[in-house]
Design a protein around this motif. Structure first.
Motif, PDB file in Angstrom:
ATOM      1  N   GLU A 283      -3.693   6.551  -7.511  1.00 53.65           N
ATOM      2  CA  GLU A 283      -4.385   5.433  -7.425  1.00 53.65           C
ATOM      3  C   GLU A 283      -5.228   5.142  -6.159  1.00 53.65           C
ATOM      4  N   ALA A 284      -6.506   4.608  -6.880  1.00 53.43           N
ATOM      5  CA  ALA A 284      -7.562   4.574  -5.974  1.00 53.43           C
ATOM      6  C   ALA A 284      -8.436   3.155  -5.959  1.00 53.43           C
ATOM      7  N   LYS A 285      -9.160   2.762  -5.124  1.00 54.05           N
ATOM      8  CA  LYS A 285      -9.915   1.734  -5.277  1.00 54.05           C
ATOM      9  C   LYS A 285     -11.387   1.852  -4.577  1.00 54.05           C
ATOM     10  N   ASN A 286     -12.371   1.012  -4.731  1.00 51.63           N
ATOM     11  CA  ASN A 286     -13.698   1.008  -4.354  1.00 51.63           C
ATOM     12  C   ASN A 286     -13.704   0.316  -2.788  1.00 51.63           C
ATOM     13  N   CYS A 287     -14.346   0.596  -1.887  1.00 56.41           N
ATOM     14  CA  CYS A 287     -14.652  -0.267  -1.007  1.00 56.41           C
ATOM     15  C   CYS A 287     -15.566  -1.243  -1.246  1.00 56.41           C
TER      16      CYS A 287
ATOM     17  N   SER B 166      -9.277   7.278  -1.847  1.00 54.33           N
ATOM     18  CA  SER B 166      -8.141   7.807  -2.837  1.00 54.33           C
ATOM     19  C   SER B 166      -7.195   8.470  -1.788  1.00 54.33           C
ATOM     20  N   SER B 167      -7.376   8.444  -0.579  1.00 51.09           N
ATOM     21  CA  SER B 167      -6.429   8.993   0.228  1.00 51.09           C
ATOM     22  C   SER B 167      -6.405   8.050   1.545  1.00 51.09           C
ATOM     23  N   PRO B 168      -5.395   8.214   2.424  1.00 54.72           N
ATOM     24  CA  PRO B 168      -5.536   7.375   3.687  1.00 54.72           C
ATOM     25  C   PRO B 168      -6.513   7.569   4.455  1.00 54.72           C
ATOM     26  N   TYR B 169      -7.117   8.676   4.685  1.00 55.36           N
ATOM     27  CA  TYR B 169      -8.160   8.980   5.376  1.00 55.36           C
ATOM     28  C   TYR B 169      -9.334   8.096   4.927  1.00 55.36           C
ATOM     29  N   HIS B 170      -9.554   7.823   3.947  1.00 46.41           N
ATOM     30  CA  HIS B 170     -10.654   6.879   3.383  1.00 46.41           C
ATOM     31  C   HIS B 170     -10.570   5.464   3.729  1.00 46.41           C
ATOM     32  N   PHE B 171      -9.303   5.191   4.018  1.00 45.56           N
ATOM     33  CA  PHE B 171      -9.218   3.582   4.157  1.00 45.56           C
ATOM     34  C   PHE B 171      -9.425   3.358   5.612  1.00 45.56           C
ATOM     35  N   ALA B 172      -9.782   2.182   5.937  1.00 47.02           N
ATOM     36  CA  ALA B 172      -9.962   1.607   7.087  1.00 47.02           C
ATOM     37  C   ALA B 172      -8.541   1.639   8.007  1.00 47.02           C
TER      38      ALA B 172
ATOM     39  N   LYS C  98      -6.085  -2.085   3.012  1.00 49.39           N
ATOM     40  CA  LYS C  98      -7.449  -2.796   3.239  1.00 49.39           C
ATOM     41  C   LYS C  98      -8.498  -2.425   2.091  1.00 49.39           C
ATOM     42  N   ASP C  99      -9.330  -3.472   1.983  1.00 53.91           N
ATOM     43  CA  ASP C  99     -10.608  -3.347   0.862  1.00 53.91           C
ATOM     44  C   ASP C  99     -11.473  -2.568   1.130  1.00 53.91           C
ATOM     45  N   TYR C 100     -11.829  -2.063   2.380  1.00 56.91           N
ATOM     46  CA  TYR C 100     -13.192  -1.410   3.071  1.00 56.91           C
ATOM     47  C   TYR C 100     -12.670  -0.146   3.634  1.00 56.91           C
TER      48      TYR C 100
ATOM     49  N   PRO D 258     -14.898  -1.105  15.630  1.00 56.95           N
ATOM     50  CA  PRO D 258     -14.134  -0.451  16.583  1.00 56.95           C
ATOM     51  C   PRO D 258     -12.712  -0.979  16.625  1.00 56.95           C
ATOM     52  N   ASP D 259     -12.834  -2.278  16.413  1.00 57.42           N
ATOM     53  CA  ASP D 259     -11.611  -3.116  16.489  1.00 57.42           C
ATOM     54  C   ASP D 259     -10.920  -3.271  15.088  1.00 57.42           C
ATOM     55  N   GLY D 260     -11.443  -2.516  14.282  1.00 54.42           N
ATOM     56  CA  GLY D 260     -10.618  -2.321  12.760  1.00 54.42           C
ATOM     57  C   GLY D 260     -10.912  -3.011  11.755  1.00 54.42           C
ATOM     58  N   THR D 261     -12.098  -4.389  12.235  1.00 53.90           N
ATOM     59  CA  THR D 261     -12.392  -5.226  11.228  1.00 53.90           C
ATOM     60  C   THR D 261     -13.549  -4.752  10.365  1.00 53.90           C
ATOM     61  N   MET D 262     -14.148  -5.246   9.316  1.00 49.05           N
ATOM     62  CA  MET D 262     -15.055  -4.819   8.554  1.00 49.05           C
ATOM     63  C   MET D 262     -16.609  -5.209   9.249  1.00 49.05           C
ATOM     64  N   GLN D 263     -17.219  -4.247   8.935  1.00 56.52           N
ATOM     65  CA  GLN D 263     -18.740  -4.643   9.581  1.00 56.52           C
ATOM     66  C   GLN D 263     -19.481  -5.606   8.871  1.00 56.52           C
ATOM     67  N   SER D 264     -20.330  -6.394   9.844  1.00 58.47           N
ATOM     68  CA  SER D 264     -21.034  -7.593   9.129  1.00 58.47           C
ATOM     69  C   SER D 264     -22.060  -6.963   8.318  1.00 58.47           C
ATOM     70  N   PHE D 265     -22.614  -7.871   7.420  1.00 54.93           N
ATOM     71  CA  PHE D 265     -23.826  -7.326   6.603  1.00 54.93           C
ATOM     72  C   PHE D 265     -24.826  -6.720   7.200  1.00 54.93           C
TER      73      PHE D 265
END
Length: 85
Positions: free
Chosen positions: A5-9, A17-23, A29-31, A38-45
C-alpha cells in the motif's frame, strides 16, 4: 498500512511506500519526509515553495524565475494547496 500500500504526499505529490518516505516514519501522515518542519508538522505553502525552488535550481539549473514557475506548477496539482490557486 500493509505491504504494497502506498499513498502520495498531499504537499509535493511524492509516492510514499515505505516508512522512510513518511513524515516521522508515521504511515498515518499525509505528507512526506521532504515536506516536514523540524517539529514534525507540514511545511507552509511558502516554505514548500522555497524548498522546491531551491531543489529545482540545484537539480535542473534553472534561474530563480523559471524555478519558481516550475515549483508553482508542481504545487497547484497537490491537495494541500488547492485553495492557493
Amino acid at each position: 498500512m500493509g505491504m504494497g500500500e502506498a499513498k502520495n504526499c498531499i504537499s509535493c505529490g511524492r509516492r510514499m511506500s515505505s516508512p522512510y518516505h513518511f513524515a516521522l516514519g508515521d504511515f498515518s501522515k499525509d505528507y512526506c519526509i521532504d515536506c516536514i518542519r523540524p517539529d514534525g508538522t507540514m511545511q507552509s505553502f511558502e516554505e514548500k515553495k522555497a524548498s522546491l525552488i531551491a531543489e529545482i535550481i540545484k537539480t535542473q539549473g534553472l534561474d530563480g524565475a523559471a524555478a519558481e514557475k516550475a515549483a508553482l506548477a508542481m504545487m497547484e496539482n497537490q491537495p494541500a494547496w488547492k485553495n492557493r490557486f
